[in-house]
Design an enzyme around this catalytic site. Structure first.
Site, mmCIF file in Angstrom:
data_model
loop_
_atom_site.group_PDB
_atom_site.id
_atom_site.type_symbol
_atom_site.label_atom_id
_atom_site.label_comp_id
_atom_site.label_asym_id
_atom_site.label_seq_id
_atom_site.Cartn_x
_atom_site.Cartn_y
_atom_site.Cartn_z
ATOM 1 N N ASP A 17 0.810 -1.224 0.000
ATOM 2 C CA ASP A 17 0.000 0.000 0.000
ATOM 3 C C ASP A 17 0.843 1.273 0.000
ATOM 4 O O ASP A 17 0.433 2.309 0.538
ATOM 5 C CB ASP A 17 -0.963 0.016 1.203
ATOM 6 C CG ASP A 17 -1.858 -1.198 1.211
ATOM 7 O OD1 ASP A 17 -2.210 -1.674 0.114
ATOM 8 O OD2 ASP A 17 -2.199 -1.686 2.300
ATOM 9 N N LYS A 20 1.755 2.008 -5.219
ATOM 10 C CA LYS A 20 2.253 1.413 -6.477
ATOM 11 C C LYS A 20 1.318 1.721 -7.646
ATOM 12 O O LYS A 20 1.760 2.012 -8.753
ATOM 13 C CB LYS A 20 2.406 -0.112 -6.312
ATOM 14 C CG LYS A 20 3.421 -0.498 -5.251
ATOM 15 C CD LYS A 20 3.446 -1.989 -5.010
ATOM 16 C CE LYS A 20 2.204 -2.557 -4.362
ATOM 17 N NZ LYS A 20 1.989 -2.110 -2.963
ATOM 18 N N GLY A 44 -4.711 -4.262 -3.788
ATOM 19 C CA GLY A 44 -5.673 -3.207 -4.113
ATOM 20 C C GLY A 44 -4.848 -2.000 -4.515
ATOM 21 O O GLY A 44 -4.197 -1.397 -3.665
ATOM 22 N N HIS A 45 -4.810 -1.697 -5.788
ATOM 23 C CA HIS A 45 -3.972 -0.606 -6.300
ATOM 24 C C HIS A 45 -4.867 0.542 -6.752
ATOM 25 O O HIS A 45 -5.698 0.376 -7.645
ATOM 26 C CB HIS A 45 -3.087 -1.104 -7.454
ATOM 27 C CG HIS A 45 -2.072 -2.124 -7.008
ATOM 28 N ND1 HIS A 45 -1.163 -2.691 -7.857
ATOM 29 C CD2 HIS A 45 -1.822 -2.662 -5.781
ATOM 30 C CE1 HIS A 45 -0.394 -3.527 -7.170
ATOM 31 N NE2 HIS A 45 -0.793 -3.534 -5.915
ATOM 32 N N GLN A 223 1.821 -6.187 -3.237
ATOM 33 C CA GLN A 223 2.258 -6.293 -1.835
ATOM 34 C C GLN A 223 3.551 -5.485 -1.662
ATOM 35 O O GLN A 223 3.700 -4.476 -2.321
ATOM 36 C CB GLN A 223 2.435 -7.771 -1.429
ATOM 37 C CG GLN A 223 1.135 -8.538 -1.287
ATOM 38 C CD GLN A 223 0.526 -8.968 -2.621
ATOM 39 O OE1 GLN A 223 1.172 -9.625 -3.408
ATOM 40 N NE2 GLN A 223 -0.715 -8.606 -2.874
HETATM 41 P P1 GDP Z 1 -0.813 0.319 -3.563
HETATM 42 O O1 GDP Z 1 -1.417 -0.941 -3.087
HETATM 43 O O2 GDP Z 1 0.667 0.359 -3.326
HETATM 44 O O3 GDP Z 1 -1.155 0.645 -4.986
HETATM 45 O O4 GDP Z 1 -1.412 1.483 -2.646
HETATM 46 P P2 GDP Z 1 -2.972 1.656 -2.236
HETATM 47 O O5 GDP Z 1 -3.717 2.106 -3.424
HETATM 48 O O6 GDP Z 1 -3.451 0.459 -1.527
HETATM 49 O O7 GDP Z 1 -2.854 2.802 -1.144
HETATM 50 C C1 GDP Z 1 -2.285 4.043 -1.408
HETATM 51 C C2 GDP Z 1 -3.312 5.132 -1.097
HETATM 52 O O8 GDP Z 1 -2.671 6.403 -1.055
HETATM 53 C C3 GDP Z 1 -4.380 5.282 -2.160
HETATM 54 O O9 GDP Z 1 -5.562 5.685 -1.541
HETATM 55 C C4 GDP Z 1 -3.838 6.376 -3.072
HETATM 56 O O10 GDP Z 1 -4.864 7.071 -3.761
HETATM 57 C C5 GDP Z 1 -3.163 7.267 -2.083
HETATM 58 N N1 GDP Z 1 -1.971 7.977 -2.571
HETATM 59 C C6 GDP Z 1 -1.018 7.563 -3.429
HETATM 60 N N2 GDP Z 1 -0.023 8.460 -3.496
HETATM 61 C C7 GDP Z 1 -0.329 9.469 -2.664
HETATM 62 C C8 GDP Z 1 0.332 10.664 -2.258
HETATM 63 O O11 GDP Z 1 1.443 10.984 -2.664
HETATM 64 N N3 GDP Z 1 -0.343 11.480 -1.343
HETATM 65 C C9 GDP Z 1 -1.571 11.134 -0.849
HETATM 66 N N4 GDP Z 1 -2.150 11.973 0.017
HETATM 67 N N5 GDP Z 1 -2.202 10.005 -1.204
HETATM 68 C C10 GDP Z 1 -1.584 9.185 -2.077
HETATM 69 P P1 IMO Z 2 -1.027 -4.199 -2.255
HETATM 70 O O1 IMO Z 2 -0.560 -4.775 -3.570
HETATM 71 C C1 IMO Z 2 -0.976 -4.613 2.084
HETATM 72 C C2 IMO Z 2 -1.033 -8.692 3.664
HETATM 73 C C3 IMO Z 2 -2.252 -9.141 4.433
HETATM 74 C C4 IMO Z 2 -1.603 -10.101 5.416
HETATM 75 C C5 IMO Z 2 -0.524 -10.770 4.573
HETATM 76 C C6 IMO Z 2 -0.928 -12.109 3.977
HETATM 77 O O2 IMO Z 2 -2.310 -3.474 -2.331
HETATM 78 O O3 IMO Z 2 0.065 -3.431 -1.609
HETATM 79 P P2 IMO Z 2 -2.518 -12.780 1.931
HETATM 80 O O4 IMO Z 2 -3.966 -12.517 1.707
HETATM 81 O O5 IMO Z 2 -1.616 -12.237 0.874
HETATM 82 O O6 IMO Z 2 -2.225 -14.226 2.230
HETATM 83 O O7 IMO Z 2 -2.179 -11.976 3.315
HETATM 84 O O8 IMO Z 2 -0.230 -9.859 3.527
HETATM 85 N N1 IMO Z 2 -1.304 -8.169 2.299
HETATM 86 C C7 IMO Z 2 -1.236 -6.880 1.965
HETATM 87 N N2 IMO Z 2 -1.007 -5.795 2.738
HETATM 88 N N3 IMO Z 2 -1.145 -4.484 0.751
HETATM 89 C C8 IMO Z 2 -1.335 -5.574 -0.026
HETATM 90 O O9 IMO Z 2 -1.374 -5.496 -1.377
HETATM 91 C C9 IMO Z 2 -1.440 -6.837 0.580
HETATM 92 N N4 IMO Z 2 -1.676 -8.085 0.128
HETATM 93 C C10 IMO Z 2 -1.572 -8.895 1.188
HETATM 94 O O10 IMO Z 2 -2.878 -8.052 5.076
HETATM 95 O O11 IMO Z 2 -0.966 -9.376 6.427
HETATM 96 MG MG MG Z 3 -2.950 -1.586 -1.809
#
Ligand code: GDP
Ligand code: IMO
Ligand code: MG
Length: 425
Positions: A17, A20, A44-45, A223
């Site tokens: 998270d 990415k 979840g991207h 991840q």
């Molecule tokens: P990912 O799994 O690595 O793609 O990240 P997620 O989407 O799960 O979580 C990142 C969150 O931060 C999302 O809600 C994005 O919209 C938000 N986000 C990404 N870059 C930035 C940033 O530079 N500033 C802020 N405030 N939010 C950001």
């Molecule tokens: P993105 O790509 C954050 C975590 C779960 C748990 C561990 C194992 O959005 O960054 P799993 O379901 O993979 O067997 O769970 O990994 N986990 C993540 N945490 N971002 C993710 O994906 C994750 N995908 C799995 O919360 O701790």
């Molecule tokens: Mg994510």
């Protein structure tokens, strides 16, 4: 890095998270191909397209650029019904994924209702649950390693799929009954096969050909490096190889073909699920960062645990993955804090001060962080432009993180949108 720097891997440099999705979307603007190389719909991207929030779970995050081709390589695990739903969802946003634009590896493994059931059972029965996403990830990769999994190529072949189901009935006593008790899930699972069949191909040979032809290829990690099966905080990890090495293995891409590896870290750290987290904050500051950063899981909606930047863990990730550059994301969230901190060592009650990430999760869990403290900044960070425009205190923090982790910080995130970024001059 070669002159062309055509093949780039983007890895999450923390526990996931990091942002990415946003950065793949940004960097894909002048690319040709984006490949997801591991994980499944546990990811979840999030990205914003024309001001609208989109969360992708299985589709690569470059699909909103019309000249992009997307691929799901051998190392990913596919939830078929969810993938069909996701393809339909982006169609509503005018992204029409034809077999020319989406390559689905016949070698990738399939998440079945059985695997989801096993994941749920293990999590609910265990007293020391991992806190998985309950998407069936571990059991699917487990069956892959045990050579009893179902690959996408066989899943879309009715006869081969039937043979797999038959074999499972023979070896797993509770498999047969689940076909009846979860009949609806199995029906959806079967129904998705015909919809996905046209996309199935030898994705890996096409990806290798694109790399050989000098196309701009982005390899999208899911991840994060600290959730890597071998190099993460085992057992509180996911079941795939999340790092740069995993990209080569998943695709069958020779390591020499990789030109550049970028790691994405937040200016702080979050973690979802259980496991050691030395810099975790349980105070008002943590609550503030979580609220301002909207730190809720994009897949499960669970609140993310929040803590200060862990320099020791980041340096480890730089070394394990050979990061050429680091993005320090979500720096806007730290604006307004009176001070910010970076962990520069761990203190263990028996082992004393540790300067490296320990291999044992028990040891890490017993550690207290040793911090370097920096003055905060209250001037808003400019949304876009150059990193030279950072407030002086933020510049000091970035410079310290860079010096400590040993990789250049070349980009800073300032918001969730495509243009919310500062670049090194
Ligand atoms: P990912 O799994 O690595 O793609 O990240 P997620 O989407 O799960 O979580 C990142 C969150 O931060 C999302 O809600 C994005 O919209 C938000 N986000 C990404 N870059 C930035 C940033 O530079 N500033 C802020 N405030 N939010 C950001
Ligand atoms: P993105 O790509 C954050 C975590 C779960 C748990 C561990 C194992 O959005 O960054 P799993 O379901 O993979 O067997 O769970 O990994 N986990 C993540 N945490 N971002 C993710 O994906 C994750 N995908 C799995 O919360 O701790
Ligand atoms: Mg994510």
């Amino acid at each position: 890095m070669t002159a062309s720097s055509q093949v780039t891997v983007l890895v999450g440099a923390q526990w996931g998270d990091e942002g990415k999705g946003k950065w793949i979307d940004v960097l894909a603007a002048d690319g040709d191909l984006v490949v997801r190389y591991q994980g499944g719909n546990n990811a979840g991207h999030t990205l914003y397209v024309a001001g609208k929030k989109v969360v992708l779970h299985q589709l690569p995050s470059g699909i909103f650029h019309s000249r992009q081709t997307s691929a799901l390589a051998a190392g990913v695990v596919i939830n078929p019904a969810q993938l069909v739903a996701e393809i339909a969802k982006v169609r509503d946003q005018d992204v029409h994924l034809t077999p020319e634009r989406l390559w689905l590896s016949g070698r990738a493994h399939v998440i079945t209702p059985w695997h989801i059931h096993v994941d749920e059972q293990r999590e609910s029965r265990s007293k020391s649950a991992i806190g998985t996403t309950k998407r069936g990830i571990g059991p699917t990769y487990g069956d892959k390693a045990a050579r009893s999994g179902l690959r996408v190529g066989d899943y879309v072949d009715t006869a081969a799929r039937g043979r797999w189901i038959q074999r499972m009935k023979e070896v797993e006593p509770s498999f047969g009954p689940l076909l009846t008790t979860s009949a609806e899930a199995w029906a959806a699972f079967e129904a998705a096969a015909d919809a996905l069949k046209p996309f199935v191909c030898d994705a890996e040979s096409r990806i290798r050909a694109a790399a050989r032809a000098g196309k701009k290829v982005l390899l999208e990690g899911a991840q994060g490096a600290l959730l890597d099966l071998d190099h993460g905080t085992y057992p509180f990890v996911t079941s795939s190889s999340t790092g740069a090495g995993g990209a080569c293995q998943s695709i069958g891409l020779p390591p020499r073909q990789i030109d550049r590896v970028i790691g994405i870290a937040k200016g702080y750290v979050t973690r979802v699920g259980a496991g050691p987290f030395p810099t975790e904050l349980h105070d008002q500051v943590g609550a503030l960062i979580a609220k301002k950063g909207q730190e809720f899981g994009a897949t499960t909606g669970r609140p993310r645990r929040v803590g200060w930047l862990d320099g020791v863990a980041l340096r480890y990730v730089v070394q394990v993955n050979g990061l050429d550059a680091v993005v320090l994301n979500k720096m806007d969230i730290l604006t307004g804090l009176s001070e910010v901190k970076m962990c520069v060592a761990y203190r263990h009650p028996v082992l004393g001060e540790l300067t490296e990430l320990p291999w044992s999760s028990d040891v890490l869990a017993a550690c207290e962080p040793v911090y370097q403290t920096f003055p905060g900044w209250s001037t808003e960070i400019p949304k876009s432009g150059s990193m030279a425009q950072l407030p002086p205190e933020a510049k000091t923090f970035v410079a310290a993180a860079e010096a400590f982790c040993g990789a250049q910080i070349t980009m800073v995130g300032t918001g969730p949108g495509r243009d919310d970024a500062l670049y090194r001059d």
